[in-house]
Write an enzyme that holds these catalytic residues in place. Structure first.
Site, PDB file in Angstrom:
ATOM      1  N   ASP A  95       0.815  -1.225   0.000  1.00 36.93           N
ATOM      2  CA  ASP A  95       0.000   0.000   0.000  1.00 36.93           C
ATOM      3  C   ASP A  95       0.848   1.275   0.000  1.00 36.93           C
ATOM      4  O   ASP A  95       0.309   2.379   0.136  1.00 36.93           O
ATOM      5  CB  ASP A  95      -0.929   0.018   1.215  1.00 36.93           C
ATOM      6  CG  ASP A  95      -2.239  -0.760   0.974  1.00 36.93           C
ATOM      7  OD1 ASP A  95      -2.589  -0.982  -0.199  1.00 36.93           O
ATOM      8  OD2 ASP A  95      -2.895  -1.117   1.966  1.00 36.93           O
ATOM      9  N   ARG A 120       0.498  -1.566   7.533  1.00 35.38           N
ATOM     10  CA  ARG A 120       0.984  -0.336   6.901  1.00 35.38           C
ATOM     11  C   ARG A 120       1.942   0.458   7.786  1.00 35.38           C
ATOM     12  O   ARG A 120       2.597   1.390   7.290  1.00 35.38           O
ATOM     13  CB  ARG A 120      -0.198   0.565   6.476  1.00 35.38           C
ATOM     14  CG  ARG A 120      -1.078  -0.058   5.401  1.00 35.38           C
ATOM     15  CD  ARG A 120      -1.928   0.998   4.699  1.00 35.38           C
ATOM     16  NE  ARG A 120      -1.118   1.939   3.931  1.00 35.38           N
ATOM     17  CZ  ARG A 120      -1.578   3.020   3.325  1.00 35.38           C
ATOM     18  NH1 ARG A 120      -2.865   3.323   3.420  1.00 35.38           N
ATOM     19  NH2 ARG A 120      -0.776   3.805   2.630  1.00 35.38           N
ATOM     20  N   ARG A 166     -10.210   5.684  10.757  1.00 41.14           N
ATOM     21  CA  ARG A 166      -8.750   5.611  10.810  1.00 41.14           C
ATOM     22  C   ARG A 166      -8.169   6.634  11.797  1.00 41.14           C
ATOM     23  O   ARG A 166      -7.783   6.294  12.890  1.00 41.14           O
ATOM     24  CB  ARG A 166      -8.167   5.833   9.414  1.00 41.14           C
ATOM     25  CG  ARG A 166      -8.594   4.785   8.381  1.00 41.14           C
ATOM     26  CD  ARG A 166      -7.916   3.461   8.612  1.00 41.14           C
ATOM     27  NE  ARG A 166      -8.303   2.439   7.654  1.00 41.14           N
ATOM     28  CZ  ARG A 166      -7.672   2.203   6.512  1.00 41.14           C
ATOM     29  NH1 ARG A 166      -6.626   2.912   6.171  1.00 41.14           N
ATOM     30  NH2 ARG A 166      -8.091   1.237   5.712  1.00 41.14           N
ATOM     31  N   HIS A 195     -11.861   7.045   4.656  1.00 39.75           N
ATOM     32  CA  HIS A 195     -10.952   8.198   4.752  1.00 39.75           C
ATOM     33  C   HIS A 195     -11.709   9.428   4.258  1.00 39.75           C
ATOM     34  O   HIS A 195     -12.512   9.327   3.318  1.00 39.75           O
ATOM     35  CB  HIS A 195      -9.743   8.017   3.816  1.00 39.75           C
ATOM     36  CG  HIS A 195      -8.554   7.344   4.402  1.00 39.75           C
ATOM     37  ND1 HIS A 195      -7.669   6.633   3.603  1.00 39.75           N
ATOM     38  CD2 HIS A 195      -8.063   7.295   5.668  1.00 39.75           C
ATOM     39  CE1 HIS A 195      -6.684   6.172   4.374  1.00 39.75           C
ATOM     40  NE2 HIS A 195      -6.901   6.545   5.616  1.00 39.75           N
ATOM     41  N   CYS A 293      -5.264   9.430  -3.461  1.00 42.56           N
ATOM     42  CA  CYS A 293      -4.519   8.569  -2.521  1.00 42.56           C
ATOM     43  C   CYS A 293      -3.083   8.365  -2.981  1.00 42.56           C
ATOM     44  O   CYS A 293      -2.194   8.182  -2.153  1.00 42.56           O
ATOM     45  CB  CYS A 293      -5.166   7.198  -2.411  1.00 42.56           C
ATOM     46  SG  CYS A 293      -6.851   7.201  -1.853  1.00 42.56           S
TER      47      CYS A 293
HETATM   48  N1  ARG Z   1      -5.457   0.007   1.072  1.00 44.74           N
HETATM   49  C1  ARG Z   1      -5.218   1.305   1.586  1.00 44.74           C
HETATM   50  C2  ARG Z   1      -5.754   1.423   2.988  1.00 44.74           C
HETATM   51  O1  ARG Z   1      -6.814   0.900   3.237  1.00 44.74           O
HETATM   52  C3  ARG Z   1      -5.836   2.330   0.692  1.00 44.74           C
HETATM   53  C4  ARG Z   1      -5.537   3.739   1.113  1.00 44.74           C
HETATM   54  C5  ARG Z   1      -6.139   4.734   0.188  1.00 44.74           C
HETATM   55  N2  ARG Z   1      -5.656   6.027   0.459  1.00 44.74           N
HETATM   56  C6  ARG Z   1      -6.395   7.122   0.677  1.00 44.74           C
HETATM   57  N3  ARG Z   1      -5.797   8.259   0.797  1.00 44.74           N
HETATM   58  N4  ARG Z   1      -7.692   7.049   0.835  1.00 44.74           N
HETATM   59  O2  ARG Z   1      -5.152   2.019   3.850  1.00 44.74           O
END
Ligand code: ARG
Length: 300
Positions: A95, A120, A166, A195, A293
């Site tokens: 990612d 991550r 998040r 997000h 992203c």
């Molecule tokens: N797979 C990543 C996650 O879930 C995707 C992040 C996408 N980034 C964003 N800025 N929305 O963290």
């Protein structure tokens, strides 16, 4: 002054110069400004864990195709006159292509990231090192979960800060202190829009009154009222626009790079004087990301 006449409700013609204009007002002129972005080639991109509803590790992912789509995105920015900086991709961090999640840069100050998922987490340190090696003096690492531009969106006057899935709400106060900008917290309620940057984007961050586009249903009722109050003339996206990650778009004040499927949004933007630039991000979307992203803005 010429006086045209049209038929009123009665027999008498009414003078046009005293009536409402029949011609739609021209859309304002939208002025692009040159930007600097940080991106990470998706060399090791895949979906092998699921940390949002878009990710399904049982579905095949074509890494070469993701690289081709990303390359087209980078080339698009360069064709528009922007500068793209690159960070080296790391094996085992699939990612890492989502550069927007790894730092927030405003006025040369950097607030790094602290990822919610263990998968991550190591990305944050690679990005921190990139900033230090590229001459940034003011680099602060957050102590609370903070997915950077994924949840922190700079309008030019305030920092909109998402929470719910998040970024920790305590990270909002930390961002205000570290970056010295006023922060407005917004509550996200739909897991598909985990997000802030998949529910809202800024069209013009240089205008006296910033202009944004968003999908209201992604927000709690109170946050929707906040958005209405702050941005009464916002572009309101449809469910279909949001569901292709159409709001994960990047604007330079004139050109708006957005997923090709977001056709209603593109039409609304064109009506408002913007120039929509559609890109294919279908492979990258399998991980829940789009153009924004993949793009961290370096506001030096
Ligand atoms: N797979 C990543 C996650 O879930 C995707 C992040 C996408 N980034 C964003 N800025 N929305 O963290």
């Amino acid at each position: 002054m010429t006086t045209a006449s049209v038929l009123g409700s009665g027999d008498e013609p009414i003078a046009l110069d005293s009536a409402v204009s029949l011609v739609a007002p021209a859309a304002p002129v939208r002025v692009p400004t040159q930007r600097r972005y940080l991106m990470c080639r998706p060399t090791h991109f895949t979906v092998r864990y699921a940390i949002n509803p878009w990710m399904d590790p049982s579905q095949p992912v074509d890494t070469e195709r993701a690289v081709a789509q990303w390359t087209e995105l980078r080339d698009t920015y360069e064709r528009l006159g922007h500068t793209v900086e690159l960070i080296d991709p790391q094996p085992d961090l699939p990612d890492m292509v989502f550069a927007a999640n790894a730092g927030t840069v405003i006025g040369g100050r950097v607030l790094g990231a602290r990822f919610r998922s263990t998968e991550r987490a190591p990305e944050a340190e690679f990005y921190r090192r990139w900033f230090v090696e590229h001459g940034y003096r003011d680099v602060i690492m957050p102590t609370r979960t903070n997915e950077a531009e994924g949840d922190l969106v700079w309008t030019g006057t305030v920092l909109l800060a998402g929470t719910g899935f998040r970024t920790d709400p305590a990270a909002h106060a930390e961002a205000q202190e570290a970056l010295g900008v006023p922060v407005i917290s917004l509550q996200l309620v739909d897991p598909r829009y985990y997000h802030l940057d998949v529910a809202l984007f800024v069209l013009d961050d240089r205008a006296a009154r910033p202009l944004v586009a968003y999908y209201p249903e992604a927000f709690s009722p109170g946050s929707r009222r906040v958005l209405q109050r702050l941005f009464p003339d916002a572009v309101i996206a449809t469910e279909a626009d949001a569901a292709c990650l159409g709001l994960n778009a990047v604007s330079d004040g004139h050109h708006v790079v957005l997923p090709v499927e977001a056709t209603n949004l593109a039409a609304q933007l064109a009506d408002r004087g913007f120039d929509p630039i559609p890109v294919d991000i279908s492979e990258i979307r399998k991980s829940g990301g789009g153009p924004k992203c993949c793009t961290m803005e370096l506001r030096d």
